[in-house]
Each structure stands twice: as structure tokens, then as C-alpha cells.
Design a protein around this motif. Structure first.
Motif, short mmCIF file in Angstrom:
data_model
loop_
_atom_site.label_atom_id
_atom_site.label_comp_id
_atom_site.label_asym_id
_atom_site.label_seq_id
_atom_site.Cartn_x
_atom_site.Cartn_y
_atom_site.Cartn_z
N GLU A 91 1.01 -1.16 0.02
CA GLU A 91 -0.04 -0.09 -0.17
C GLU A 91 0.90 1.32 0.00
O GLU A 91 2.08 1.39 0.68
CB GLU A 91 -1.03 0.02 1.35
CG GLU A 91 -2.11 -0.97 1.11
CD GLU A 91 -2.96 -0.89 2.39
OE1 GLU A 91 -4.18 -0.78 2.25
OE2 GLU A 91 -2.33 -0.98 3.63
N TRP A 102 -2.15 -1.70 -9.32
CA TRP A 102 -2.39 -0.83 -8.20
C TRP A 102 -3.83 -0.27 -8.54
O TRP A 102 -4.25 0.41 -9.74
CB TRP A 102 -1.04 0.39 -8.04
CG TRP A 102 -0.10 -0.19 -7.93
CD1 TRP A 102 0.90 -0.80 -8.41
CD2 TRP A 102 0.36 -0.24 -6.46
NE1 TRP A 102 2.04 -1.26 -7.43
CE2 TRP A 102 1.72 -1.01 -6.59
CE3 TRP A 102 -0.01 0.10 -5.23
CZ2 TRP A 102 2.40 -1.23 -5.20
CZ3 TRP A 102 0.53 -0.13 -4.11
CH2 TRP A 102 1.68 -0.87 -3.79
N LEU A 151 -6.74 2.69 -6.87
CA LEU A 151 -6.89 3.64 -5.90
C LEU A 151 -8.09 3.43 -5.03
O LEU A 151 -9.30 3.31 -5.56
CB LEU A 151 -7.00 5.07 -6.67
CG LEU A 151 -7.66 6.12 -6.02
CD1 LEU A 151 -6.72 6.74 -4.96
CD2 LEU A 151 -8.10 7.36 -6.83
N GLU A 167 -5.84 9.36 0.09
CA GLU A 167 -5.88 8.15 -0.77
C GLU A 167 -5.03 7.04 -0.79
O GLU A 167 -3.74 7.32 -0.23
CB GLU A 167 -5.57 8.87 -2.38
CG GLU A 167 -6.75 9.99 -2.56
CD GLU A 167 -6.03 10.98 -3.86
OE1 GLU A 167 -6.97 11.43 -4.56
OE2 GLU A 167 -4.82 11.10 -4.06
N PHE A 227 -3.34 3.68 -2.45
CA PHE A 227 -3.05 2.84 -3.72
C PHE A 227 -2.74 1.44 -3.04
O PHE A 227 -1.98 1.38 -2.23
CB PHE A 227 -2.03 3.37 -4.54
CG PHE A 227 -2.50 4.59 -5.14
CD1 PHE A 227 -2.99 4.64 -6.48
CD2 PHE A 227 -2.12 5.91 -4.43
CE1 PHE A 227 -3.49 5.69 -7.02
CE2 PHE A 227 -2.50 6.96 -5.12
CZ PHE A 227 -2.99 7.02 -6.37
#
Length: 186
Positions: free
Chosen positions: A131, A153, A155, A143, A145
Motif C-alpha cells: 500500500e 495498483w 486507488l 488516498e 493505492f
């Protein structure tokens, strides 16, 4: 016209960096000075560090913040705002970490583009990374990812949620804790 200076090696950079009063990142053989941060940046880093430290109690994982070097490649050393590693070799190192599972960058107007683009691309070179979280203290946007089983990846925008959810650690941090002491811009 003179010859261009050779790019420093990783060892050159590490020797030089140890003697400097400030911090510098080493990106693809080039050295970049790190600038000072605003108060709200430090508040968010401290808040997250404390919350993650409590959440990781009893686990083999540790949280580290500012001033610790992460090496995503042979030609790159970065200073994340905060990261978590569970790797036994990382937990014994005194200098360079190579296997974080979570990296958090606290955004500022001057670093936001870099953190979202090149720095994220560099971190993605870490096989251990699960992450990458971006926290904006000015707008209270968060945010995350996450890398999926397919290697892509994805979001996860948590800006409107009640908590920052970190699947890699199996924990949540209430947004009120993340931004405790930080007023959003009007």
C-alpha cells in the motif's frame, strides 16, 4: 568546455549523506535536497505514527517515520514520511530499509506532484510494498493505492470516510485521529 562530473555511486551518496546536516534523496544517481515541512505535516506524521504503533503492538511489524532511508533500487534512496516494515532484515538494520509493506507520504503543495508521480513509481519497484497512502493535511484528502493479486495498483479514495483503512496491516485509523490538531483550509 569541461567534462561533466560523474554521477555519484550509491556508496558515494551514503558516505556524503552521513556528513550532511540536512537530508537528501538519491534518485537514479542524482542527489536532491529535502526541504523543511510545515507544522501540519509534522502533526499528521506524529498522529499516524502513534496510531500505527498502537495498532501494531504485539506484531512483528514496526512503524518508522521521517529520517529513515528506504532503498527501492540500487540507484535510489528515499526518505518516506512514514513506513511500516515486518521484514526481519529491515528490523535489524541501522541505516537502510528495503522491504516496507506500507509507505505514507504527507502531501504539501510543493511535493504533491513528485509524491504522486515519480516517487510513487520508484516505490513500486519494492516487491514488498502492498500500500501507498497519500495524506493531504490542507484538504483532509486521503488516498490509498493497493496492489492487487494481478499486480495492478488500485486507488481507494477514503477522503469522505470515517477511517483510514490499511488492508496491508489489517487496521483502521479514525480520520479524527489522522487529522487531530489540523484545521482544514476554508
Amino acid at each position: 568546455m569541461g567534462s561533466p562530473l560523474p554521477k555519484p555511486t550509491l556508496d558515494d551518496y551514503l558516505r556524503w549523506e552521513d556528513e550532511q546536516p540536512g537530508r537528501h534523496e538519491f534518485v537514479r544517481g542524482e542527489i536532491f535536497a529535502m526541504v523543511g515541512a510545515k507544522r501540519v505535516h509534522g502533526v499528521v506524521v506524529t498522529n499516524l505514527s502513534a496510531a500505527l504503533r498502537m495498532a501494531l503492538r504485539g506484531s512483528p511489524c514496526r512503524v518508522f517515520s521521517e529520517g529513515m532511508k528506504v532503498q527501492p533500487a540500487d540507484d535510489t534512496v528515499l526518505y518516506p514520511d512514514l513506513f511500516v516494515t515486518c521484514d526481519p532484515a529491515d528490523l535489524r538494520t541501522e541505516a537502510i530499509f528495503r522491504a516496507p509493506k506500507l509507505v505514507v507520504e504527507v502531501l504539501s503543495p510543493t511535493t504533491q506532484a513528485y509524491d504522486r508521480s515519480l516517487k510513487f513509481a520508484l516505490y513500486r519497484r519494492l516487491a514488498s510494498l502492498q500500500e501507498y497512502a497519500l495524506v493531504d493535511p490542507d484538504t483532509h484528502r486521503v488516498e490509498v493505492f493497493r496492489v492487487g493479486a494481478d499486480g495492478l495498483w488500485v486507488l481507494h479514495d477514503m477522503s469522505e470516510g470515517e477511517a483510514l483503512s490499511l488492508a496491508s496491516l489489517g487496521c483502521e485509523v479514525p480520520m479524527a485521529e489522522v487529522f487531530d490538531g489540523v484545521d482544514p483550509d476554508a
